[in-house]
Design a protein around this motif. Structure first.
Motif, mmCIF file in Angstrom:
data_model
loop_
_atom_site.group_PDB
_atom_site.id
_atom_site.type_symbol
_atom_site.label_atom_id
_atom_site.label_comp_id
_atom_site.label_asym_id
_atom_site.label_seq_id
_atom_site.Cartn_x
_atom_site.Cartn_y
_atom_site.Cartn_z
ATOM 1 N N VAL A 44 3.920 -6.141 4.003
ATOM 2 C CA VAL A 44 3.689 -5.990 5.444
ATOM 3 C C VAL A 44 2.591 -6.965 5.883
ATOM 4 O O VAL A 44 1.551 -7.069 5.234
ATOM 5 C CB VAL A 44 3.340 -4.525 5.818
ATOM 6 C CG1 VAL A 44 2.032 -4.066 5.216
ATOM 7 C CG2 VAL A 44 3.338 -4.334 7.315
ATOM 8 N N PRO A 45 2.838 -7.719 6.963
ATOM 9 C CA PRO A 45 1.827 -8.677 7.413
ATOM 10 C C PRO A 45 0.612 -7.998 8.039
ATOM 11 O O PRO A 45 0.718 -6.922 8.631
ATOM 12 C CB PRO A 45 2.572 -9.533 8.441
ATOM 13 C CG PRO A 45 3.764 -8.752 8.839
ATOM 14 C CD PRO A 45 4.073 -7.801 7.731
ATOM 15 N N THR A 46 -0.521 -8.642 7.912
ATOM 16 C CA THR A 46 -1.787 -8.126 8.441
ATOM 17 C C THR A 46 -1.687 -7.732 9.911
ATOM 18 O O THR A 46 -2.241 -6.720 10.322
ATOM 19 C CB THR A 46 -2.899 -9.175 8.243
ATOM 20 O OG1 THR A 46 -2.976 -9.514 6.857
ATOM 21 C CG2 THR A 46 -4.251 -8.654 8.706
ATOM 22 N N GLY A 47 -0.971 -8.505 10.698
ATOM 23 C CA GLY A 47 -0.870 -8.246 12.134
ATOM 24 C C GLY A 47 -0.053 -7.029 12.509
ATOM 25 O O GLY A 47 -0.044 -6.627 13.686
ATOM 26 N N VAL B 177 -11.429 0.911 3.442
ATOM 27 C CA VAL B 177 -11.000 0.667 4.817
ATOM 28 C C VAL B 177 -9.746 1.501 5.051
ATOM 29 O O VAL B 177 -8.926 1.674 4.149
ATOM 30 C CB VAL B 177 -10.735 -0.832 5.107
ATOM 31 C CG1 VAL B 177 -12.014 -1.640 5.050
ATOM 32 C CG2 VAL B 177 -9.695 -1.415 4.189
ATOM 33 N N MET B 178 -9.646 2.067 6.238
ATOM 34 C CA MET B 178 -8.494 2.891 6.606
ATOM 35 C C MET B 178 -7.475 2.014 7.317
ATOM 36 O O MET B 178 -7.811 1.296 8.255
ATOM 37 C CB MET B 178 -8.935 4.028 7.534
ATOM 38 C CG MET B 178 -7.809 4.955 7.983
ATOM 39 S SD MET B 178 -7.077 5.938 6.663
ATOM 40 C CE MET B 178 -8.473 6.934 6.170
ATOM 41 N N CYS B 179 -6.250 2.070 6.866
ATOM 42 C CA CYS B 179 -5.162 1.324 7.488
ATOM 43 C C CYS B 179 -4.339 2.281 8.351
ATOM 44 O O CYS B 179 -3.950 3.359 7.890
ATOM 45 C CB CYS B 179 -4.261 0.700 6.437
ATOM 46 S SG CYS B 179 -5.136 -0.404 5.322
ATOM 47 N N VAL B 180 -4.109 1.877 9.582
ATOM 48 C CA VAL B 180 -3.297 2.653 10.514
ATOM 49 C C VAL B 180 -2.060 1.803 10.804
ATOM 50 O O VAL B 180 -2.163 0.739 11.419
ATOM 51 C CB VAL B 180 -4.074 2.974 11.810
ATOM 52 C CG1 VAL B 180 -3.224 3.796 12.750
ATOM 53 C CG2 VAL B 180 -5.380 3.689 11.481
ATOM 54 N N VAL C 82 6.157 -1.135 11.099
ATOM 55 C CA VAL C 82 6.252 -1.284 9.644
ATOM 56 C C VAL C 82 7.521 -0.703 9.030
ATOM 57 O O VAL C 82 7.728 -0.834 7.823
ATOM 58 C CB VAL C 82 5.009 -0.681 8.941
ATOM 59 C CG1 VAL C 82 3.737 -1.349 9.435
ATOM 60 C CG2 VAL C 82 4.928 0.817 9.103
ATOM 61 N N LEU C 83 8.363 -0.090 9.831
ATOM 62 C CA LEU C 83 9.531 0.621 9.285
ATOM 63 C C LEU C 83 10.388 -0.258 8.380
ATOM 64 O O LEU C 83 10.890 0.206 7.351
ATOM 65 C CB LEU C 83 10.372 1.219 10.413
ATOM 66 C CG LEU C 83 11.363 2.287 9.994
ATOM 67 C CD1 LEU C 83 10.682 3.414 9.227
ATOM 68 C CD2 LEU C 83 12.094 2.846 11.189
ATOM 69 N N THR D 184 0.828 -1.203 0.000
ATOM 70 C CA THR D 184 0.000 0.000 0.000
ATOM 71 C C THR D 184 0.864 1.256 0.000
ATOM 72 O O THR D 184 1.979 1.254 0.503
ATOM 73 C CB THR D 184 -0.969 -0.002 1.208
ATOM 74 O OG1 THR D 184 -1.907 1.055 1.059
ATOM 75 C CG2 THR D 184 -0.244 0.108 2.524
ATOM 76 N N TRP D 185 0.341 2.310 -0.601
ATOM 77 C CA TRP D 185 0.958 3.623 -0.514
ATOM 78 C C TRP D 185 0.426 4.268 0.758
ATOM 79 O O TRP D 185 -0.748 4.108 1.099
ATOM 80 C CB TRP D 185 0.574 4.488 -1.716
ATOM 81 C CG TRP D 185 1.319 4.157 -2.970
ATOM 82 C CD1 TRP D 185 1.448 2.921 -3.533
ATOM 83 C CD2 TRP D 185 2.027 5.064 -3.802
ATOM 84 N NE1 TRP D 185 2.185 3.010 -4.672
ATOM 85 C CE2 TRP D 185 2.561 4.313 -4.869
ATOM 86 C CE3 TRP D 185 2.261 6.424 -3.758
ATOM 87 C CZ2 TRP D 185 3.319 4.884 -5.885
ATOM 88 C CZ3 TRP D 185 3.000 6.999 -4.775
ATOM 89 C CH2 TRP D 185 3.534 6.238 -5.810
#
Length: 165
Positions: free
Chosen positions: A154-157, A120-123, A129-130, A33-34
């Motif tokens: 990046v994993p879902t968790g 859906v908003m991703c936080v 995630v670095l 994702t961007w």
């Protein structure tokens, strides 16, 4: 390109319900994702954040409006549908999925209704995630002053997903 200068503790991104579920079902729960450290655009601020086309909040609102309005002439659903298809092609080239899986994703995209593209908003917490973050080159940003990043595999968790109203 390294992710330099992320001074905020959180990155934000908007993706579709369909993309999120394709990532879980076909890509072992890994997401691409961007994102940006700014939730929305603030043009009154002396510090430039991001333009509307890169604002997670604005993308969310525009996509929600297009989905709820059943806008068959809207462009966001078309762009998101195409993005999922291109993602499947890229994953095939990387050897992450089979031709059959790619074809299935394409068929899903073709049959998906507007409701499947609800936002859906991703936080994404920076600390989590670095290691997955890359800075978007200036030539690819929506504005040369934007802080835009790609988070790949990046994993879902590692992040939260929220849906507003």
């Amino acid at each position: 390109m390294a992710a330099i200068g992320i001074g905020k503790p959180v990155l934000y991104s908007t993706m579709t319900f369909l993309a999120y579920n394709v990532n879980i079902q076909y890509y072992s729960g890994l997401h691409y994702t961007w994102c940006t450290p700014y939730f929305g655009s603030d043009f009154n601020s002396p510090v430039f954040t991001v333009p509307p086309s890169s604002s997670p909040l604005q993308i969310y609102l525009d996509l929600k409006r297009e989905v709820e309005g059943g806008d068959l002439h809207g462009t966001l659903i078309k762009v998101k549908r195409l993005g999922i298809r291109h993602g499947a092609d890229a994953m095939l080239k990387r050897g992450k999925i089979t031709v059959d899986a790619r074809d299935e994703i394409r068929a899903i995209c073709q049959r998906a209704t507007p409701e499947h593209f609800r936002p859906v908003m991703c936080v994404l917490p920076r600390a989590e995630v670095l290691s997955y973050v890359q800075a978007v080159p200036v030539r690819a940003r929506a504005n040369p002053l934007s802080q835009e990043y790609i988070v790949a595999d990046v994993p879902t968790g590692a992040f939260d997903v929220i849906k507003f109203g």
